[in-house]
Design a protein around this motif. Structure first.
Motif, PDB file in Angstrom:
ATOM      1  N   THR A  44      -7.573   1.516  -2.081  1.00  0.00           N
ATOM      2  CA  THR A  44      -7.618   1.482  -0.621  1.00  0.00           C
ATOM      3  C   THR A  44      -9.020   1.724  -0.091  1.00  0.00           C
ATOM      4  O   THR A  44      -9.357   1.283   1.014  1.00  0.00           O
ATOM      5  CB  THR A  44      -6.664   2.546  -0.043  1.00  0.00           C
ATOM      6  OG1 THR A  44      -5.366   2.372  -0.608  1.00  0.00           O
ATOM      7  CG2 THR A  44      -6.540   2.413   1.470  1.00  0.00           C
TER       8      THR A  44
ATOM      9  N   TYR B 189      -8.243  -9.657  -0.612  1.00  0.00           N
ATOM     10  CA  TYR B 189      -8.111  -8.319  -1.197  1.00  0.00           C
ATOM     11  C   TYR B 189      -6.728  -7.736  -0.886  1.00  0.00           C
ATOM     12  O   TYR B 189      -6.096  -7.130  -1.747  1.00  0.00           O
ATOM     13  CB  TYR B 189      -9.210  -7.399  -0.659  1.00  0.00           C
ATOM     14  CG  TYR B 189      -9.309  -6.075  -1.394  1.00  0.00           C
ATOM     15  CD1 TYR B 189     -10.180  -5.931  -2.469  1.00  0.00           C
ATOM     16  CD2 TYR B 189      -8.534  -4.984  -1.022  1.00  0.00           C
ATOM     17  CE1 TYR B 189     -10.276  -4.725  -3.151  1.00  0.00           C
ATOM     18  CE2 TYR B 189      -8.616  -3.784  -1.702  1.00  0.00           C
ATOM     19  CZ  TYR B 189      -9.497  -3.660  -2.767  1.00  0.00           C
ATOM     20  OH  TYR B 189      -9.573  -2.460  -3.449  1.00  0.00           O
ATOM     21  N   ASP B 190      -6.267  -7.944   0.347  1.00  0.00           N
ATOM     22  CA  ASP B 190      -4.935  -7.468   0.720  1.00  0.00           C
ATOM     23  C   ASP B 190      -3.848  -8.185  -0.074  1.00  0.00           C
ATOM     24  O   ASP B 190      -2.851  -7.571  -0.478  1.00  0.00           O
ATOM     25  CB  ASP B 190      -4.702  -7.669   2.218  1.00  0.00           C
ATOM     26  CG  ASP B 190      -5.549  -6.740   3.070  1.00  0.00           C
ATOM     27  OD1 ASP B 190      -5.932  -5.664   2.564  1.00  0.00           O
ATOM     28  OD2 ASP B 190      -5.828  -7.089   4.232  1.00  0.00           O
TER      29      ASP B 190
ATOM     30  N   PRO C 103     -12.010   0.446  -0.445  1.00  0.00           N
ATOM     31  CA  PRO C 103     -12.826  -0.636   0.125  1.00  0.00           C
ATOM     32  C   PRO C 103     -12.369  -1.120   1.498  1.00  0.00           C
ATOM     33  O   PRO C 103     -13.130  -1.795   2.191  1.00  0.00           O
ATOM     34  CB  PRO C 103     -12.676  -1.768  -0.914  1.00  0.00           C
ATOM     35  CG  PRO C 103     -12.333  -1.069  -2.186  1.00  0.00           C
ATOM     36  CD  PRO C 103     -11.477   0.080  -1.766  1.00  0.00           C
ATOM     37  N   ALA C 104     -11.151  -0.781   1.886  1.00  0.00           N
ATOM     38  CA  ALA C 104     -10.610  -1.289   3.155  1.00  0.00           C
ATOM     39  C   ALA C 104     -10.661  -0.269   4.282  1.00  0.00           C
ATOM     40  O   ALA C 104     -10.312  -0.590   5.414  1.00  0.00           O
ATOM     41  CB  ALA C 104      -9.164  -1.759   2.958  1.00  0.00           C
TER      42      ALA C 104
ATOM     43  N   ARG D 131     -11.433 -14.609   2.568  1.00  0.00           N
ATOM     44  CA  ARG D 131     -10.145 -14.748   3.240  1.00  0.00           C
ATOM     45  C   ARG D 131      -9.499 -16.090   2.909  1.00  0.00           C
ATOM     46  O   ARG D 131     -10.191 -17.044   2.555  1.00  0.00           O
ATOM     47  CB  ARG D 131     -10.307 -14.616   4.753  1.00  0.00           C
ATOM     48  CG  ARG D 131     -10.704 -13.228   5.214  1.00  0.00           C
ATOM     49  CD  ARG D 131     -10.882 -13.141   6.714  1.00  0.00           C
ATOM     50  NE  ARG D 131     -11.159 -11.790   7.135  1.00  0.00           N
ATOM     51  CZ  ARG D 131     -10.224 -10.899   7.458  1.00  0.00           C
ATOM     52  NH1 ARG D 131      -8.955 -11.248   7.408  1.00  0.00           N
ATOM     53  NH2 ARG D 131     -10.545  -9.676   7.826  1.00  0.00           N
TER      54      ARG D 131
ATOM     55  N   SER E 151      -6.895 -11.465   4.342  1.00  0.00           N
ATOM     56  CA  SER E 151      -7.863 -11.042   3.337  1.00  0.00           C
ATOM     57  C   SER E 151      -7.281 -11.218   1.933  1.00  0.00           C
ATOM     58  O   SER E 151      -6.145 -10.813   1.652  1.00  0.00           O
ATOM     59  CB  SER E 151      -8.240  -9.578   3.558  1.00  0.00           C
ATOM     60  OG  SER E 151      -8.975  -9.082   2.460  1.00  0.00           O
TER      61      SER E 151
ATOM     62  N   TYR F 132     -14.069  -5.447  -0.896  1.00  0.00           N
ATOM     63  CA  TYR F 132     -13.139  -6.046   0.061  1.00  0.00           C
ATOM     64  C   TYR F 132     -13.719  -7.337   0.638  1.00  0.00           C
ATOM     65  O   TYR F 132     -13.044  -8.370   0.704  1.00  0.00           O
ATOM     66  CB  TYR F 132     -12.853  -5.046   1.180  1.00  0.00           C
ATOM     67  CG  TYR F 132     -11.741  -5.455   2.132  1.00  0.00           C
ATOM     68  CD1 TYR F 132     -10.431  -5.098   1.864  1.00  0.00           C
ATOM     69  CD2 TYR F 132     -12.016  -6.182   3.279  1.00  0.00           C
ATOM     70  CE1 TYR F 132      -9.407  -5.450   2.723  1.00  0.00           C
ATOM     71  CE2 TYR F 132     -10.997  -6.545   4.147  1.00  0.00           C
ATOM     72  CZ  TYR F 132      -9.696  -6.173   3.867  1.00  0.00           C
ATOM     73  OH  TYR F 132      -8.680  -6.552   4.714  1.00  0.00           O
TER      74      TYR F 132
ATOM     75  N   TYR G  67     -17.153  -1.132   1.338  1.00  0.00           N
ATOM     76  CA  TYR G  67     -16.566  -2.377   1.826  1.00  0.00           C
ATOM     77  C   TYR G  67     -16.867  -3.594   0.953  1.00  0.00           C
ATOM     78  O   TYR G  67     -16.214  -4.639   1.077  1.00  0.00           O
ATOM     79  CB  TYR G  67     -17.092  -2.662   3.245  1.00  0.00           C
ATOM     80  CG  TYR G  67     -18.592  -2.873   3.290  1.00  0.00           C
ATOM     81  CD1 TYR G  67     -19.149  -4.133   3.103  1.00  0.00           C
ATOM     82  CD2 TYR G  67     -19.450  -1.799   3.484  1.00  0.00           C
ATOM     83  CE1 TYR G  67     -20.523  -4.316   3.117  1.00  0.00           C
ATOM     84  CE2 TYR G  67     -20.829  -1.976   3.503  1.00  0.00           C
ATOM     85  CZ  TYR G  67     -21.355  -3.237   3.315  1.00  0.00           C
ATOM     86  OH  TYR G  67     -22.711  -3.420   3.316  1.00  0.00           O
TER      87      TYR G  67
ATOM     88  N   LEU H  74      -3.668  -6.742  -3.394  1.00  0.00           N
ATOM     89  CA  LEU H  74      -2.996  -5.446  -3.372  1.00  0.00           C
ATOM     90  C   LEU H  74      -1.486  -5.617  -3.541  1.00  0.00           C
ATOM     91  O   LEU H  74      -0.826  -4.794  -4.181  1.00  0.00           O
ATOM     92  CB  LEU H  74      -3.307  -4.722  -2.051  1.00  0.00           C
ATOM     93  CG  LEU H  74      -3.092  -3.209  -2.030  1.00  0.00           C
ATOM     94  CD1 LEU H  74      -4.030  -2.517  -3.000  1.00  0.00           C
ATOM     95  CD2 LEU H  74      -3.306  -2.670  -0.625  1.00  0.00           C
TER      96      LEU H  74
ATOM     97  N   TYR I 290     -14.717  -4.038  -9.135  1.00  0.00           N
ATOM     98  CA  TYR I 290     -13.256  -3.935  -9.204  1.00  0.00           C
ATOM     99  C   TYR I 290     -12.838  -3.152 -10.447  1.00  0.00           C
ATOM    100  O   TYR I 290     -11.908  -2.335 -10.397  1.00  0.00           O
ATOM    101  CB  TYR I 290     -12.630  -5.325  -9.218  1.00  0.00           C
ATOM    102  CG  TYR I 290     -13.020  -6.169  -8.029  1.00  0.00           C
ATOM    103  CD1 TYR I 290     -12.562  -5.840  -6.755  1.00  0.00           C
ATOM    104  CD2 TYR I 290     -13.863  -7.260  -8.168  1.00  0.00           C
ATOM    105  CE1 TYR I 290     -12.933  -6.599  -5.655  1.00  0.00           C
ATOM    106  CE2 TYR I 290     -14.239  -8.020  -7.078  1.00  0.00           C
ATOM    107  CZ  TYR I 290     -13.775  -7.686  -5.819  1.00  0.00           C
ATOM    108  OH  TYR I 290     -14.150  -8.422  -4.733  1.00  0.00           O
TER     109      TYR I 290
ATOM    110  N   TRP J 201       0.830  -1.205   0.000  1.00  0.00           N
ATOM    111  CA  TRP J 201       0.000   0.000   0.000  1.00  0.00           C
ATOM    112  C   TRP J 201       0.867   1.259   0.000  1.00  0.00           C
ATOM    113  O   TRP J 201       0.618   2.205  -0.758  1.00  0.00           O
ATOM    114  CB  TRP J 201      -0.916  -0.008   1.224  1.00  0.00           C
ATOM    115  CG  TRP J 201      -1.676   1.269   1.404  1.00  0.00           C
ATOM    116  CD1 TRP J 201      -2.756   1.691   0.695  1.00  0.00           C
ATOM    117  CD2 TRP J 201      -1.392   2.308   2.353  1.00  0.00           C
ATOM    118  NE1 TRP J 201      -3.168   2.924   1.143  1.00  0.00           N
ATOM    119  CE2 TRP J 201      -2.352   3.324   2.156  1.00  0.00           C
ATOM    120  CE3 TRP J 201      -0.428   2.457   3.348  1.00  0.00           C
ATOM    121  CZ2 TRP J 201      -2.364   4.476   2.926  1.00  0.00           C
ATOM    122  CZ3 TRP J 201      -0.445   3.615   4.111  1.00  0.00           C
ATOM    123  CH2 TRP J 201      -1.397   4.606   3.895  1.00  0.00           C
TER     124      TRP J 201
END
Length: 301
Positions: free
Chosen positions: A218, A151-152, A220-221, A140, A149, A135, A132, A155, A71, A17
């Protein structure tokens, strides 16, 4: 061992990030020698645009549309916001200031930061925006006993693609080579027929788009609220200063170092979380004032 593994995972996610946030800032400085204080506002604009459009997508007329479209909407919002804002600011303001002292440019971009912050309040209000759904929709995964997650994790992939794309563009394309010539010696590049004004426009729009992309991805988180840009610009400066102003490799190394240091502080000494980022910056600058990958600038007489 589990705590060390958690530090590596959390630190890498946070570093990805940070790199996305800092990449646009370091690209603009590397070419234009403008320490852009308004970069945090570009991040916030991207976040607000993405959050508002995702909110419409799921709660308005687009409620029946598939999740994957959200997305795509994140990326489209970032590209549109970065392109429009970048062109307006570069063509309408900054092109009138080229050649001025770097300190004056800092003051101008800081004033621009304040204007954009109030402008965002006028457009989006002061209530927080939540987006959200993208995300949460990814779910998970379990990595080494830790729930992470998806999503992370995505990223991290995006940051690698962005970093690799920037490197390939600068090192492998004709436009990138011309841009590097402008970086090394603006006057000689101009004398050789390079359209430096066009290169500046291209660079600034690229930087604003990268900042808006970081904000959009960022959104959505987090809770998108006023003051977001001010918080981010401080972290972005810390990363690029550690890595070396104007260096893509430095931004990546600085983001990874800061990310891992922050994750270690969160897990082992939470009271030091706010201090550790600036502690790392101070230690690096004490040993290498130009940053890890920064180049010593030759002063022209």
């Amino acid at each position: 061992m589990n705590s060390i593994y958690a530090v590596l995972i959390d630190g890498t996610i946070y570093a990805s990030w940070l790199f996305l946030v800092a990449a646009g800032l370091t690209v603009i400085y590397g070419v234009m020698r403008i320490l852009n204080m308004a970069h945090g506002s570009f991040y916030a604009i991207g976040a607000y645009a993405a959050a508002s459009m995702v909110g419409w997508y799921f709660n308005g007329d687009g409620a029946a549309l598939p999740v994957w479209g959200s997305y795509l909407m994140l990326v489209v919002c970032a590209l549109a916001a970065g392109l429009v804002v970048g062109l307006v600011i570069e063509r309408g303001l900054l092109r009138l200031m080229y050649g001025r002292d770097e300190i004056l440019m800092v003051i101008i971009t800081y004033a621009l930061l304040l204007i954009l912050e109030d402008g965002m309040k006028m457009v989006w209000g002061v209530d927080p925006y939540m987006a959200y759904q993208p995300y949460a929709a990814m779910g998970r995964s379990v990595l080494g006993g830790l729930k992470v997650s998806n999503y992370d994790l995505a990223l991290i992939v995006v940051s690698l693609v962005v970093g690799g794309g920037l490197w390939a563009w600068l090192e492998r394309t004709n436009t990138g080579k011309v841009l590097r010539a402008v970086i090394h010696d603006r006057e000689v590049a101009m004398a050789m027929g390079v359209n430096v004004a066009l290169m500046f426009t291209l660079t600034f729009v690229l930087g604003t788009t990268l900042g808006a992309l970081a904000g959009a991805l960022t959104a959505p988180a987090i809770s998108v609220a006023p003051g977001l840009g001010v918080e981010v610009i401080v972290l972005a400066f810390a990363v690029v200063v550690v890595g070396g102003l104007g260096s893509i490799e430095g931004a990546a190394a600085g983001a990874l170092l800061v990310g891992l240091a922050r994750a270690a502080a969160v897990h082992y000494a939470p009271e030091l979380e706010l201090f550790v980022i600036y502690g790392v910056m101070s230690l690096v600058l004490a040993v290498r004032p130009q940053g890890l990958f920064g180049r010593t600038l030759v002063r022209k007489i």
